[in-house]
Enzyme design. Structure first.
Site, PDB file in Angstrom:
ATOM      1  N   ASP A 104       0.875  -1.158   0.000  1.00 55.59           N
ATOM      2  CA  ASP A 104       0.000   0.000   0.000  1.00 55.59           C
ATOM      3  C   ASP A 104       0.924   1.222   0.000  1.00 55.59           C
ATOM      4  O   ASP A 104       2.080   1.114   0.410  1.00 55.59           O
ATOM      5  CB  ASP A 104      -0.892  -0.010   1.243  1.00 55.59           C
ATOM      6  N   ASP A 126       0.109   5.092   0.924  1.00 53.52           N
ATOM      7  CA  ASP A 126      -0.045   6.030   2.039  1.00 53.52           C
ATOM      8  C   ASP A 126      -0.137   5.276   3.367  1.00 53.52           C
ATOM      9  O   ASP A 126      -0.954   4.386   3.528  1.00 53.52           O
ATOM     10  CB  ASP A 126      -1.295   6.889   1.839  1.00 53.52           C
ATOM     11  N   THR A 140      -2.718   0.955  -4.573  1.00 53.71           N
ATOM     12  CA  THR A 140      -3.182   2.052  -3.735  1.00 53.71           C
ATOM     13  C   THR A 140      -4.557   2.556  -4.156  1.00 53.71           C
ATOM     14  O   THR A 140      -4.827   2.727  -5.347  1.00 53.71           O
ATOM     15  CB  THR A 140      -2.140   3.201  -3.758  1.00 53.71           C
ATOM     16  N   GLN A 152      -6.820   5.536  -4.569  1.00 51.60           N
ATOM     17  CA  GLN A 152      -6.649   6.979  -4.726  1.00 51.60           C
ATOM     18  C   GLN A 152      -7.953   7.600  -5.205  1.00 51.60           C
ATOM     19  O   GLN A 152      -8.052   8.155  -6.300  1.00 51.60           O
ATOM     20  CB  GLN A 152      -5.484   7.272  -5.686  1.00 51.60           C
ATOM     21  N   CYS A 201     -11.718  -2.928  -8.329  1.00 53.06           N
ATOM     22  CA  CYS A 201     -10.299  -2.700  -8.034  1.00 53.06           C
ATOM     23  C   CYS A 201     -10.059  -2.076  -6.658  1.00 53.06           C
ATOM     24  O   CYS A 201      -8.986  -2.246  -6.088  1.00 53.06           O
ATOM     25  CB  CYS A 201      -9.631  -1.872  -9.127  1.00 53.06           C
ATOM     26  N   ARG A 202     -11.020  -1.384  -6.124  1.00 51.86           N
ATOM     27  CA  ARG A 202     -10.796  -0.700  -4.844  1.00 51.86           C
ATOM     28  C   ARG A 202     -10.664  -1.712  -3.704  1.00 51.86           C
ATOM     29  O   ARG A 202     -11.527  -2.551  -3.491  1.00 51.86           O
ATOM     30  CB  ARG A 202     -11.940   0.275  -4.557  1.00 51.86           C
TER      31      ARG A 202
END
Length: 178
Positions: free
Chosen positions: A9, A11, A52, A54, A101-102
């Protein structure tokens, strides 16, 4: 033969996110020893990928081009420490879009596994949120939670205070299997 990989990941694992969302390269501040951790994993032969969420792109806080600029900066910072990132995949959809995808869905991990011929059973997902651990488990990887022990999901295979410690554990896991 398929390769074992490490999925990271962004952040909260590679860079700080305690000052709010990262919307420009100047806001991307790597954690101490994060680039060195990536270098150590890369030197051990692991393909390295960033997966990630975003959602700020889908919500209009930054453009896809601005996100790509942030990722070019991240790659350059890691390379300056002797490391490398093989690919970065970002879910840029609005968080309420319901996409595959999230994270916690494993879509980004599955896409990278197919593209690069990866063995997910011997791979690792490293993240700082429940959603990262859930995505890794759904994809069939081992999971490493980075952060405070009291926040760690019980499903994580390992809990580390930072990426450097997580990388050392992953390297130890490989050594014990050799």
């Amino acid at each position: 033969m398929k390769k074992s990989a490490v999925f990271l990941d962004r952040d909260g694992v590679i860079n700080r996110n305690d000052r709010g969302p990262v919307n420009s390269p100047s806001e991307l501040v790597l954690y101490p020893k994060a680039a060195e951790a990536i270098r150590a994993l890369k030197q051990a032969g692991f393909p390295l990928f960033v997966v990630t969420n975003q959602g700020g792109v889908g919500l209009g806080y930054l453009s896809k081009e601005e996100l790509e600029e942030i990722h070019r900066y991240l790659i350059a910072e890691v390379e300056s420490a002797g490391g490398a990132i093989d690919d970065i995949v970002a879910c840029i959809h609005d968080p309420s879009a319901g996409c595959d995808c999230r994270k916690p869905k494993p879509g980004m991990i599955f896409a990278l596994a197919e593209k690069y011929g990866l063995d997910l059973k011997t791979s690792y997902m490293v993240g700082d949120r429940d959603t990262d651990i859930q995505a890794g488990r759904a994809a069939g990887t081992k999971t490493v939670f980075v952060g405070a022990t009291d926040r760690a999901p019980k499903e994580a295979d390992y809990v580390a205070p930072d990426l450097w410690t997580a990388a050392q554990w992953i390297l130890d896991q490989r050594a014990t299997k050799s």
